[in-house]
Design a protein around this motif. Sequence first.
Motif, PDB file in Angstrom:
ATOM      1  N   SER A   1      21.734  39.292  71.694  1.00 30.74           N
ATOM      2  CA  SER A   1      21.021  38.344  70.828  1.00 30.74           C
ATOM      3  C   SER A   1      20.285  39.078  69.721  1.00 30.74           C
ATOM      4  O   SER A   1      20.229  38.614  68.583  1.00 30.74           O
TER       5      SER A   1
ATOM      6  N   PRO B   1      16.380  29.449  75.761  1.00 30.75           N
ATOM      7  CA  PRO B   1      17.647  29.005  75.181  1.00 30.75           C
ATOM      8  C   PRO B   1      17.580  28.818  73.667  1.00 30.75           C
ATOM      9  O   PRO B   1      18.557  29.067  72.963  1.00 30.75           O
TER      10      PRO B   1
ATOM     11  N   ALA C   1      23.436  30.851  74.109  1.00 28.40           N
ATOM     12  CA  ALA C   1      23.182  29.988  75.253  1.00 28.40           C
ATOM     13  C   ALA C   1      24.248  28.907  75.354  1.00 28.40           C
ATOM     14  O   ALA C   1      24.867  28.513  74.356  1.00 28.40           O
TER      15      ALA C   1
ATOM     16  N   HIS D   1      29.083  30.927  72.621  1.00 25.13           N
ATOM     17  CA  HIS D   1      28.881  30.996  74.055  1.00 25.13           C
ATOM     18  C   HIS D   1      30.157  31.473  74.758  1.00 25.13           C
ATOM     19  O   HIS D   1      30.138  32.378  75.588  1.00 25.13           O
TER      20      HIS D   1
ATOM     21  N   TYR E   1      22.542  39.974  66.997  1.00 26.71           N
ATOM     22  CA  TYR E   1      22.924  38.768  66.277  1.00 26.71           C
ATOM     23  C   TYR E   1      21.816  38.335  65.335  1.00 26.71           C
ATOM     24  O   TYR E   1      22.046  38.047  64.159  1.00 26.71           O
ATOM     25  N   HIS E   2      20.589  38.323  65.869  1.00 28.22           N
ATOM     26  CA  HIS E   2      19.469  37.888  65.046  1.00 28.22           C
ATOM     27  C   HIS E   2      19.278  38.825  63.866  1.00 28.22           C
ATOM     28  O   HIS E   2      19.038  38.394  62.746  1.00 28.22           O
TER      29      HIS E   2
ATOM     30  N   LEU F   1      14.592  35.553  76.930  1.00 33.24           N
ATOM     31  CA  LEU F   1      14.723  34.679  75.764  1.00 33.24           C
ATOM     32  C   LEU F   1      14.895  33.238  76.221  1.00 33.24           C
ATOM     33  O   LEU F   1      15.659  32.952  77.135  1.00 33.24           O
TER      34      LEU F   1
ATOM     35  N   GLN G   1      27.797  27.066  68.128  1.00 28.38           N
ATOM     36  CA  GLN G   1      27.210  27.668  69.318  1.00 28.38           C
ATOM     37  C   GLN G   1      28.173  27.665  70.506  1.00 28.38           C
ATOM     38  O   GLN G   1      28.182  28.603  71.296  1.00 28.38           O
TER      39      GLN G   1
ATOM     40  N   ASP H   1      16.012  30.591  71.559  1.00 29.12           N
ATOM     41  CA  ASP H   1      16.135  31.879  70.876  1.00 29.12           C
ATOM     42  C   ASP H   1      17.490  32.521  71.110  1.00 29.12           C
ATOM     43  O   ASP H   1      17.923  33.353  70.330  1.00 29.12           O
ATOM     44  N   ASP H   2      18.117  32.148  72.247  1.00 28.88           N
ATOM     45  CA  ASP H   2      19.376  32.801  72.586  1.00 28.88           C
ATOM     46  C   ASP H   2      20.523  32.119  71.857  1.00 28.88           C
ATOM     47  O   ASP H   2      20.854  30.971  72.147  1.00 28.88           O
ATOM     48  N   PRO H   3      21.109  32.811  70.867  1.00 35.15           N
ATOM     49  CA  PRO H   3      22.179  32.162  70.097  1.00 35.15           C
ATOM     50  C   PRO H   3      23.430  31.919  70.943  1.00 35.15           C
ATOM     51  O   PRO H   3      24.284  31.135  70.559  1.00 35.15           O
TER      52      PRO H   3
END
Lengths: 358, 269, 552
Positions: free
Chosen positions: C539, A32, A38, C487, C542-543, A30, C483, A34-36
Amino acid sequence: MSTHNDDNTPHDETPGEHLPEGRGHGAGELSPADDPFADPGLPAHEHRRQDIDERAAQRSERTVALLFTVSVLATIGFIASYVAIPIDRIVYIWPFGHVSGLNFALGLTLGLALFCIGAGAVHWARTLMSDEEMVDERHPVAASEEVRAQVFEDFRQGVAESQFGRRKLVRNTMFGALALVPLSGVVLLRDLGPLPHDKLRHSRWKEGSLVINESTQTPLRPEDIPVGALVQAMPEGLDPHDEDFQVEIAKAAVMLVRLEPEDIKDQRSADWGHEGILCYSKICTHIGCPATLYEQQTHHALCPCHQSTFDLADGARVIFGPAGHPLPQLRITVNEDGYLAALGDFEEPPGPSFWERG
Amino acid sequence: MKKLSVRRRHPLAAFVVLLLALAATGGLYATLAPADEAQAETSAQSLAIEEGKRLYEVGCSSCHGRGAQGGSDGPSLVGVGAASVDFQVGTGRMPMAQTGPQAPEKPAVYTQAEIDQLAAYIASLGPGPNVPEESAYDPARGDAARGGELFRSNCSQCHNFVGSGGALTNGKEAPSLRDVEPRYIFEAMLTGPQNMPSFPDTTLTEQDKLDIIAWLDEVATSESPSPGGFSLGGYGPVGEGLFAWTFGIGALIAVAVWIGARSTKARKS
Amino acid sequence: MSTATESPKTTADAPKNRGKAPAGERVADWADGRLGIYSLAKANMRKIFPDHWSFLLGEICLYSFVILILTGVYLTLFFVPSMAEVEYHGSFEPMQGLLMSEAYASALDINFEVRGGLLVRQIHHWAALIFVVGIFLHMFRVFFTGAFRKPREVNWLFGFLLLVLAIFTGLTGYSLPDDSLSGIGIRLMEAAILAVPVVGSYLQMFIFGGEFPGHDIIPRFFVTHVLLLPGIMLGLVVAHLILIVYHKHTHYAGPGRTNENVVGYPLLPVYMAKAGGFFFLVFGVITMIAATVTINPIWLLGPYRPDQVSTDAQPDWYLGFSEGLVRMMPGWEWVIPGGYTLNFGLLIPLAVFPAMLAVIGLYPFFESWVTKDKREHHIAQRPRNSPTRTGLGVAWLTAFGVTTIGGGNDLFAVHFNLSINAITWFCRIGFFVLPVLAFFITRRICMGLQRRDRDKVLHGRETGIIKRLPHGEFVEVHQPLPQDQLHVLTSHDQATPMEVGPETDENGVRRRINPVERVRARLSRTYYGEQAQIPKPTSEEYHEITSGHGHH
């Protein structure tokens, strides 16, 4: 910032299958965007009041200077207190009580002087010095493969040049010499103290020693001790001024109690006493504290150090706590002058047990 | 002089001497003996005993038995003496509110006058230690240094170095001696209340007791100096450790939090 | 150093400054020519240190140590380490004329004849207590955040040795005044030495120079306390600090903070001011405590005599747990054939005491053996993300707490109106039961927290705002996390437990599996298995959730 660090040590020999895949999220492919999860990177620096408003900065400056000035004044106060306050002046200061005026004044002024220097420096750092966060890169601690190879090569060469491996005789005699030489140091420790011999087995009590009341320093008579009383005592001839008083009292200290004869459960104990007066070593058999917390109703003697409890009515049997054996009892009688006297030394060593005690 | 020496040998001389001696003794007795007062005191004493007996029967006899011979819940009081009553009742230990490992100190139930009457009654049952004279426990007359030494020999094992009190077996405890009236300390040593051993004058002289009281007066009252500052109760390293773990390190962590905290940012416009 | 080769360049570059460089620069040049300080300064002057209050716990220890040395040197100017007997005639009335050792008399003089001596003595003792408190808290921080992992295991060992040495320096230090309380501590030590099988009485005679108490132990403790132990500690402190600088400090996960960098403020000027200032703050706070709160009032305790004692006889707090171990022991003593005594009442506590300390020192090696983790770690973990370790740590602390309570059982008995025997029994049983309970409870709590993190990542933060949907359903509005928080909550590692592999090889023949490996795999499961970690959200999850219907 990279989110990958699959392997940052050059010599990682571990099989990888059970290790995590670094800080990626199982989705290295993925991007960055797309990567939630990141790493968004360091947030932008925000300014403080002091960074944009010179008046605020000046206020901070004045605060820091004030703190340093207070420190100066406090040091002057410290010196003044040292000179002015007599050392034996006791003053009442709420809520601390009747305290030494000098200690209080010196401590608070010195404390304030130190604290204000620190507070000033920290306030300076927090409000005036740059608060922009900075980044330092880390580097693996372990050396690179080439360096490693070089080191081992150098080492091998050095060892070979020494002929350490070839000349076994040199090597072995050297090991022998190095192994033996510390023995001299050990031998030198011999005179740290005497050998134990039977020192731990004997105390100052001997046949006929009068039992001296420690408080009055006079010999005790049976009628001095009523039921319920507790008397701390020691053998006659022991003077606190003696060079070896501490060593002797550490073994010879005894306590006397008087029980109603019918309360004494142990016949031998009763026989060794005199009309219900029992004389026990008060040195606890656990670590040697005086076990003299005597409860006159239960006849228990408790040691304040580790709560070993001895039943003085039952031959000082241990009824609680870590002590391993009863307090030794001293055989006493009454001599022709009507004073209590020992019939000999303790039958067993008083005080804490030791290997040879038996 | 000569006349006297001549008549010395007169047959009646012996009678004269005897008469004179008797008269002198009688006269001396008449002048010195407070005959009326003695009588008055005796009657006051018997009145006190009477009153004390009445108080005893109401407040004490259920445990200690009628006639103070002892019962299932309380020991015999015959021969414990007035000092014992003054101590036990004066410090509120008696009457006990409930049975327990030991009788705790609490506000006294009886007035001093009533305590004296109770004491008189108990003292009348058998000989025992009397309430001491005031001079016997005046701390000013003792030697605190010697008293400290005696205290550490005889008392501190239960009551702690400075009389802060300590634990005994199975929930019993040696009470704190802080701010206890010298009279009660004296009486306690004399009579050995509850599980405390007694220290009669034969083993700990009156002067020894006075010295111990002087030591306690020096170190175990709320007026005692504590040069180093707040005394933390005199419980030794446990109290000090607790202080270090709470206030000590707490203050330093508060400072550390201040140092590590983000400085205030300018308000976003 | 490279100064020789660089010097032509320097002279070529700076002819115009020659002769009129400021004095400071000239001194620095002089020093650099001899010590090479510039390369050192280049590497370290702007070294970055991360900012967090918990990173200052170690500094509390460092500064306490400095304070201890400063005040300790002052105290040695007045203290006489001698057990010769003297009669006291100082100004403290309640000791007039008593016989005591010179050590005790000089300790009284420090309090009553030397102006400020009482203050310095109290600073010294308070700093000693706070030093060890600081070490404990510092080690908790390092332990529970996993900051002891590679490459810092050696530094953990240095710190651990400092803890042990600090305890023994404290023990020898509070014994020095030869007061009635500290003498009991020495007596316990004597009995402990006597209890050693075979050589106990010989050791005791050698260490005490004869029978207890003799005349040698205070001078011998003195040299141990002021020279031997602090000397070793000073060396270890320096090594500890060098390693901190070399490894660079760990930091907590956060935006921009990775395993390959360190984010914070430079040594010059910010940390110079903050750390330097903190020294003064620590010194100031401890001095103010010493001004207002008594510690170890030796003038009330009296000189040591082996036949006198007081209740409330405890060591300083950091030895309370060993005291508790001794108090909790039943009185087991065996006389073995041949007439020799084994005093288990002391031997077992004597074995458990170092064992309880040793497990602290060895833990990093145990964990890396179990987890086979050989990577470098520079991000401090959250305790919840390593539930097994956190559980073990809390279990140790529980055992420590139980034994410490046991060490103060007489005071707890008095102040909570309990029976001392009941407390002792509680501690005897609790020592075995409570750590196990604490372990499982802690692990459960950690798992719960992990689950909450997962929910927060996937469903956002609960806002407390209730919304009514068109069809009448009530829902709470959840606000998605920004975000940087997403993270932080997902950046930790999650390893899979180690497998011993199939029982049979590819030909169907039974494989011999080392039983040690089996144990290791089992332990690995307790660290990384299902009961120890909630899978982090991916991810995809999450998506899937966020793209669907917004706010659940």
